[in-house]
Scaffold this motif. Sequence first.
Motif, mmCIF file in Angstrom:
data_model
loop_
_atom_site.group_PDB
_atom_site.id
_atom_site.type_symbol
_atom_site.label_atom_id
_atom_site.label_comp_id
_atom_site.label_asym_id
_atom_site.label_seq_id
_atom_site.Cartn_x
_atom_site.Cartn_y
_atom_site.Cartn_z
ATOM 1 N N LEU A 13 -5.235 19.667 6.336
ATOM 2 C CA LEU A 13 -4.178 18.696 6.038
ATOM 3 C C LEU A 13 -3.238 19.229 4.960
ATOM 4 O O LEU A 13 -3.658 19.876 4.010
ATOM 5 N N THR A 14 -1.941 18.916 5.121
ATOM 6 C CA THR A 14 -0.950 19.284 4.106
ATOM 7 C C THR A 14 -0.265 18.052 3.504
ATOM 8 O O THR A 14 0.373 18.153 2.464
ATOM 9 N N ASP A 15 -0.407 16.900 4.156
ATOM 10 C CA ASP A 15 0.264 15.682 3.698
ATOM 11 C C ASP A 15 -0.662 14.500 3.944
ATOM 12 O O ASP A 15 -1.032 14.230 5.087
ATOM 13 N N ILE A 16 -1.076 13.806 2.885
ATOM 14 C CA ILE A 16 -1.937 12.631 3.005
ATOM 15 C C ILE A 16 -1.223 11.439 2.391
ATOM 16 O O ILE A 16 -0.787 11.492 1.242
ATOM 17 N N ARG A 17 -1.120 10.355 3.163
ATOM 18 C CA ARG A 17 -0.497 9.129 2.654
ATOM 19 C C ARG A 17 -1.416 7.949 2.939
ATOM 20 O O ARG A 17 -1.755 7.667 4.087
ATOM 21 N N PHE A 18 -1.812 7.267 1.886
ATOM 22 C CA PHE A 18 -2.613 6.049 1.988
ATOM 23 C C PHE A 18 -2.063 5.103 0.934
ATOM 24 O O PHE A 18 -2.620 4.931 -0.149
ATOM 25 N N SER A 19 -0.923 4.488 1.227
ATOM 26 C CA SER A 19 -0.211 3.688 0.236
ATOM 27 C C SER A 19 0.050 2.270 0.738
ATOM 28 O O SER A 19 0.265 2.055 1.936
ATOM 29 N N SER A 20 0.013 1.319 -0.201
ATOM 30 C CA SER A 20 0.331 -0.085 0.086
ATOM 31 C C SER A 20 -0.465 -0.613 1.280
ATOM 32 O O SER A 20 0.074 -1.296 2.154
ATOM 33 N N THR A 21 -1.746 -0.333 1.299
ATOM 34 C CA THR A 21 -2.588 -0.721 2.441
ATOM 35 C C THR A 21 -3.333 -2.019 2.210
ATOM 36 O O THR A 21 -3.984 -2.521 3.125
ATOM 37 N N ARG A 22 -3.303 -2.536 0.973
ATOM 38 C CA ARG A 22 -4.056 -3.743 0.616
ATOM 39 C C ARG A 22 -5.555 -3.539 0.852
ATOM 40 O O ARG A 22 -6.275 -4.475 1.231
ATOM 41 N N ALA A 23 -6.015 -2.333 0.614
ATOM 42 C CA ALA A 23 -7.425 -2.028 0.837
ATOM 43 C C ALA A 23 -8.316 -2.633 -0.236
ATOM 44 O O ALA A 23 -9.532 -2.754 -0.040
ATOM 45 N N GLY A 24 -7.738 -3.016 -1.373
ATOM 46 C CA GLY A 24 -8.532 -3.581 -2.444
ATOM 47 C C GLY A 24 -9.362 -2.528 -3.160
ATOM 48 O O GLY A 24 -9.294 -1.338 -2.846
ATOM 49 N N ARG A 25 -10.145 -2.986 -4.127
ATOM 50 C CA ARG A 25 -10.936 -2.048 -4.924
ATOM 51 C C ARG A 25 -11.994 -1.343 -4.077
ATOM 52 O O ARG A 25 -12.188 -0.134 -4.192
ATOM 53 N N ASP A 26 -12.689 -2.085 -3.214
ATOM 54 C CA ASP A 26 -13.742 -1.472 -2.405
ATOM 55 C C ASP A 26 -13.166 -0.404 -1.476
ATOM 56 O O ASP A 26 -13.716 0.695 -1.356
ATOM 57 N N GLY A 27 -12.058 -0.738 -0.817
ATOM 58 C CA GLY A 27 -11.429 0.228 0.086
ATOM 59 C C GLY A 27 -10.913 1.446 -0.657
ATOM 60 O O GLY A 27 -11.020 2.583 -0.170
ATOM 61 N N SER A 28 -10.361 1.216 -1.855
ATOM 62 C CA SER A 28 -9.855 2.328 -2.667
ATOM 63 C C SER A 28 -10.998 3.241 -3.106
ATOM 64 O O SER A 28 -10.857 4.468 -3.123
ATOM 65 N N ASP A 29 -12.149 2.647 -3.435
ATOM 66 C CA ASP A 29 -13.323 3.437 -3.808
ATOM 67 C C ASP A 29 -13.753 4.342 -2.656
ATOM 68 O O ASP A 29 -14.079 5.522 -2.852
#
Length: 324
Positions: A13-29
Motif C-alpha cells: 500500500l502507498t495510500d491509506i485513508r480511514f477518515s470521518s468513519t464514525r468508528a468510535g473509540r473501539d473501531g479506532s483501536d
Amino acid sequence: RQFARILEKSSKLTDIRFSSTRAGRDGSDIVASALDVALEEGRNANLEKLDLCDNNFGNKASQDALFRALGCTASLSYLDLRDCELEDDGVKKVCHALVGSDSALEHLDLSGNTVEHRGAKQIANYIRDSGGKLKGLCLDDNDLTSKGVVHIASAFHGSGDGHAIERLQLNSTACGAIGARALIEAFGPGGKSGAELTKICLDGNYFKEDVVGELGHAFNDVLVEMEENNSDGEEEDDNKGEEEDDNKLCYACKGDGHSCRTCDGDGELKAKSDCYTCSGDGYVLGDMNQRYDCCTCAGDGKLGVLKKSCHQCGDIGCENCRLR
C-alpha cells in the motif's frame, strides 16, 4: 473489522485513508492495531500518505500502536491526524515516532487535538529534527496559547537546516500578541526569513487592531484574511490572564525553553534553587573587586526575580551574565 483485515493482509500500500468513519473509540483501536501489524517488519514500506482524521485515538493502547506504526514509515510524506483526541501525550508519541522513522514528511495536520503548550514544544522539537523538509503544518483549533506559538515560531527561526515551510495554519489557537510577534520575528519583515512561505493563517485569535496591523505589515499577501478575528469580542477578556502569564516568560529564550540554561528548558521564570551565576551570594565581583548586584538573579540569590538586561554587556554576553 473488515478494513482492519485488509490492512493486516496488505504489503504494497502507498495510500491509506480511514477518515470521518464514525468508528468510535473501539473501531479506532482496532484500526490502530491493524496499522501496527500492516507496517511491521518492513511491510507496506512505500506508504506515502496516511489520512486518519476524525477518529478517536485517545487511549494509551491506540497511541502506542500508532507510535510503532509511524516508526516504520520512512517513505511517508503526508500525515493527517486532525480531530483524533491525541492531546499532549499522544502528540508527543507521534512526534517521537516521526523522528525515529526519519521520513521525508511534507504535510502534517494535528488540528483539533486539544494540544497545549507542552504538546507544542514536542512539535517544535520535531520541526528542528525534521531536516527542514516540512512544507505544510496545520495546528488549528488547539489551545496552544502564546507560549505554544512561541515554541513553534522559535523552531522555524532557529532551525539549523533551514526550513521549506510553505503553509502554516494556526487558526483559533489563542495565539496572543506575544505569539504573533514571535511569528513576525521568526519569518522576518516581509517574510524575508521564510522565502518559501505562501500562506500563514491566524484567524480566530482575537488580535487587537494594532497586532493585526503589525501582522499585515510583516506578512503582506502571505497572511490569509482574518474574517473571524473579532478584535472587539469577549474572547479578548478571557485572554487577559494569558497575557499576564506571557510576562513570566523567560527573557533569555523568550519562552521557548529549548536548551535554555536560564530557565532550565521550562520557558518560564519560576522560583528555583540558588542562582548559578553568583552561587546564591546575590553579587558578583567586577574590576578592582568592586561588587555588583548579580544581573541573573537581580541580587536575590535565587532564580526567581530576573532583570531583563545585563548592566555590563547589554545582553551581548559576558562572563558576568552568561547570556549567550
